[in-house]
Design a protein around this motif. Structure first.
Motif, PDB file in Angstrom:
ATOM      1  N   SER A 117       0.814  -1.221   0.000  1.00  0.00           N
ATOM      2  CA  SER A 117       0.000   0.000   0.000  1.00  0.00           C
ATOM      3  C   SER A 117       0.845   1.269   0.000  1.00  0.00           C
ATOM      4  O   SER A 117       0.328   2.363  -0.233  1.00  0.00           O
ATOM      5  N   ARG A 151       4.620  14.344  -8.948  1.00  0.00           N
ATOM      6  CA  ARG A 151       4.145  12.959  -8.824  1.00  0.00           C
ATOM      7  C   ARG A 151       3.538  12.700  -7.451  1.00  0.00           C
ATOM      8  O   ARG A 151       2.528  12.011  -7.327  1.00  0.00           O
ATOM      9  N   HIS A 157       3.162   3.787  -1.657  1.00  0.00           N
ATOM     10  CA  HIS A 157       3.476   4.161  -3.033  1.00  0.00           C
ATOM     11  C   HIS A 157       4.978   4.294  -3.214  1.00  0.00           C
ATOM     12  O   HIS A 157       5.682   4.748  -2.312  1.00  0.00           O
ATOM     13  N   ARG A 158       5.428   3.917  -4.386  1.00  0.00           N
ATOM     14  CA  ARG A 158       6.846   4.042  -4.720  1.00  0.00           C
ATOM     15  C   ARG A 158       6.976   4.938  -5.934  1.00  0.00           C
ATOM     16  O   ARG A 158       6.228   4.795  -6.901  1.00  0.00           O
ATOM     17  N   ILE A 159       7.936   5.824  -5.880  1.00  0.00           N
ATOM     18  CA  ILE A 159       8.207   6.721  -7.003  1.00  0.00           C
ATOM     19  C   ILE A 159       9.670   6.541  -7.369  1.00  0.00           C
ATOM     20  O   ILE A 159      10.560   6.778  -6.548  1.00  0.00           O
ATOM     21  N   LEU A 181      -0.387  11.702  -6.560  1.00  0.00           N
ATOM     22  CA  LEU A 181      -0.775  10.577  -5.701  1.00  0.00           C
ATOM     23  C   LEU A 181      -1.743  11.033  -4.609  1.00  0.00           C
ATOM     24  O   LEU A 181      -2.651  10.298  -4.218  1.00  0.00           O
TER      25      LEU A 181
END
Length: 56
Positions: A31, A48, A33-35, A52
């Motif tokens: 759950s 970004r 988030h990865r950027i 999100l």
């Protein structure tokens, strides 16, 4: 005037960063988030993150 890390000092920082990234990848739930920030400008990363969060 300060200087950026280089040579052996830079290698130490890169290795520490690599280990931290691997640990986070293992332990952070899906759950989270990865950027991927490679080659992004800070303003691109901010955009970004804002997307999100659904911030306009």
């Amino acid at each position: 005037m300060s200087q950026r890390e280089r040579d052996e000092s830079l290698a130490v920082h890169r290795e520490r960063s690599r280990r931290a990234a691997a640990l986070l990848e293992q332990r952070a739930p899906s759950s989270v988030h990865r950027i991927t920030t490679d080659s992004l400008e800070p303003s691109d990363v901010a955009r970004r993150i804002a997307a999100l969060l659904d911030w306009d």
